[in-house]
Design a protein around this motif. Structure first.
Motif, PDB file in Angstrom:
ATOM      1  N   GLY A  98       0.790  -1.226   0.000  1.00 41.91           N
ATOM      2  CA  GLY A  98       0.000   0.000   0.000  1.00 41.91           C
ATOM      3  C   GLY A  98       0.818   1.269   0.000  1.00 41.91           C
ATOM      4  O   GLY A  98       0.293   2.346   0.294  1.00 41.91           O
ATOM      5  N   CYS A  99       2.109   1.162  -0.333  1.00 41.82           N
ATOM      6  CA  CYS A  99       2.995   2.329  -0.353  1.00 41.82           C
ATOM      7  C   CYS A  99       3.510   2.544  -1.778  1.00 41.82           C
ATOM      8  O   CYS A  99       3.833   1.588  -2.483  1.00 41.82           O
ATOM      9  N   VAL A 100       3.624   3.804  -2.177  1.00 37.35           N
ATOM     10  CA  VAL A 100       4.097   4.094  -3.529  1.00 37.35           C
ATOM     11  C   VAL A 100       5.620   4.055  -3.608  1.00 37.35           C
ATOM     12  O   VAL A 100       6.185   4.054  -4.697  1.00 37.35           O
ATOM     13  N   GLU A 101       6.300   4.031  -2.476  1.00 35.35           N
ATOM     14  CA  GLU A 101       7.750   3.931  -2.456  1.00 35.35           C
ATOM     15  C   GLU A 101       8.179   2.942  -1.373  1.00 35.35           C
ATOM     16  O   GLU A 101       7.473   2.734  -0.386  1.00 35.35           O
ATOM     17  N   ALA A 102       9.352   2.340  -1.596  1.00 32.32           N
ATOM     18  CA  ALA A 102       9.904   1.390  -0.641  1.00 32.32           C
ATOM     19  C   ALA A 102      11.353   1.749  -0.346  1.00 32.32           C
ATOM     20  O   ALA A 102      12.092   2.180  -1.238  1.00 32.32           O
ATOM     21  N   LEU A 103      11.752   1.547   0.886  1.00 31.71           N
ATOM     22  CA  LEU A 103      13.129   1.772   1.306  1.00 31.71           C
ATOM     23  C   LEU A 103      13.951   0.527   1.016  1.00 31.71           C
ATOM     24  O   LEU A 103      13.523  -0.585   1.319  1.00 31.71           O
ATOM     25  N   MET A 104      15.124   0.721   0.438  1.00 30.87           N
ATOM     26  CA  MET A 104      16.012  -0.394   0.149  1.00 30.87           C
ATOM     27  C   MET A 104      17.267  -0.308   1.007  1.00 30.87           C
ATOM     28  O   MET A 104      17.854   0.767   1.157  1.00 30.87           O
ATOM     29  N   LEU A 105      17.652  -1.429   1.573  1.00 34.50           N
ATOM     30  CA  LEU A 105      18.876  -1.520   2.364  1.00 34.50           C
ATOM     31  C   LEU A 105      19.988  -2.081   1.492  1.00 34.50           C
ATOM     32  O   LEU A 105      19.733  -2.675   0.439  1.00 34.50           O
TER      33      LEU A 105
END
Length: 285
Positions: free
Chosen positions: A169-176
């Motif tokens: 449900g998010c338009v962006e994701a954090l990448m590690l």
């Protein structure tokens, strides 16, 4: 009116703009690109984008068929040809067509493609109220495998993380990165503010050195805001006062939540607003 697409020095209607199905850019993601913003009919920081494009090409051993000076002229001509005042440029250089198989030395005629069009990456409400992020399980490419500093045509790593974000449900994701440190989002660099200090992951964290990222760092320093490029973990974002993302397509967009946790008070912060305003002035100069 159909958009006019530049391919190797000629313009084609968008429906007739074609390259070979044997192009290794299509078959293997073998090529590089730049995404650039157009403001008031001018390409923002065109020189910096072309330097990064050339470096990406050199890093993968891709010789360009034209000079950077000519490419700059062609980019500007494409903007003018399409009469775009505010929009987006996608500049692509492929390895060119060749036989099936990975061997790039059997390829010929690299393709230079310039697309000028409009773009809307996120709804306007997110710029006003901030967006929510989720941490993706897909990590950023290991820098020893494929350097994230190369803006290549192979974006599957980012796409898989983007899918995780959208499904959550998010338009962006954090990448590690491979160390578990914060790298960047699927298409944007990330900044946090803590106690009035602005921080962003360093290039060594496995990120693309964004043109907008560098512009925001410059604006912050001019405004007397202390800045740092330092490794960070998700904890640093969880306890930050503010967070925002930057990118050529995204520009400057606030993030107010990560993994269901409010960042700061869950609202767009004052430094984010200040830098966003400064950036909007900068691009119109």
């Amino acid at each position: 009116m159909s958009r006019q697409i530049y391919i190797n020095g000629q313009f084609f209607d968008s429906e007739n703009a074609k390259i070979s199905v044997y192009d290794h850019g299509l078959l293997y993601g073998d090529g590089v690109f730049e995404g650039m913003r157009i403001y008031g009919g001018k390409v923002f920081r065109l020189k910096e984008h072309l330097v990064r494009l050339e470096e990406s090409g050199r890093a993968i051993g891709l010789p360009f068929p034209i000079s950077m000076e000519q490419l700059a002229e062609d980019v500007n001509a494409t903007v003018k040809k399409n009469a775009i005042e505010d929009g987006y440029i996608r500049l692509v250089v492929t390895r060119g067509s060749g036989p099936l198989g990975l061997d790039p030395f059997k390829c010929s005629d690299p393709q230079v493609i310039i697309i000028a069009d409009s773009i809307t990456l996120y709804p306007e409400s997110f710029y006003e109220n901030g967006l929510e992020l989720v941490t993706a399980s897909t990590i950023r490419n290991h820098p020893a495998a494929l350097s994230p500093r190369i803006k290549s045509l192979n974006y599957l790593n980012n796409i898989l993380a983007k899918m995780e974000g959208l499904k959550a449900g998010c338009v962006e994701a954090l990448m590690l990165n491979h160390k578990g440190e914060v790298a960047e989002c699927t298409g944007d660099n990330l900044f946090i503010v803590k106690n009035g200090r602005l921080s962003t992951p360093p290039v060594e964290a496995g990120i693309l050195q964004g043109i907008t990222r560098d512009a925001v760092l410059e604006l912050a320093r001019e405004a007397g805001i202390e800045t740092s490029e330092c490794p960070m973990t998700r904890h640093d974002i969880y306890v930050a006062d503010e967070c925002f993302l930057t990118g050529s397509a995204a520009e400057v967009i606030p993030a107010v939540k990560l993994d269901g946790r409010d960042i700061g008070d869950g609202n767009v912060g004052p430094i984010t607003k200040k830098l966003n305003e400064a950036f909007r002035k900068l691009v119109r100069q």
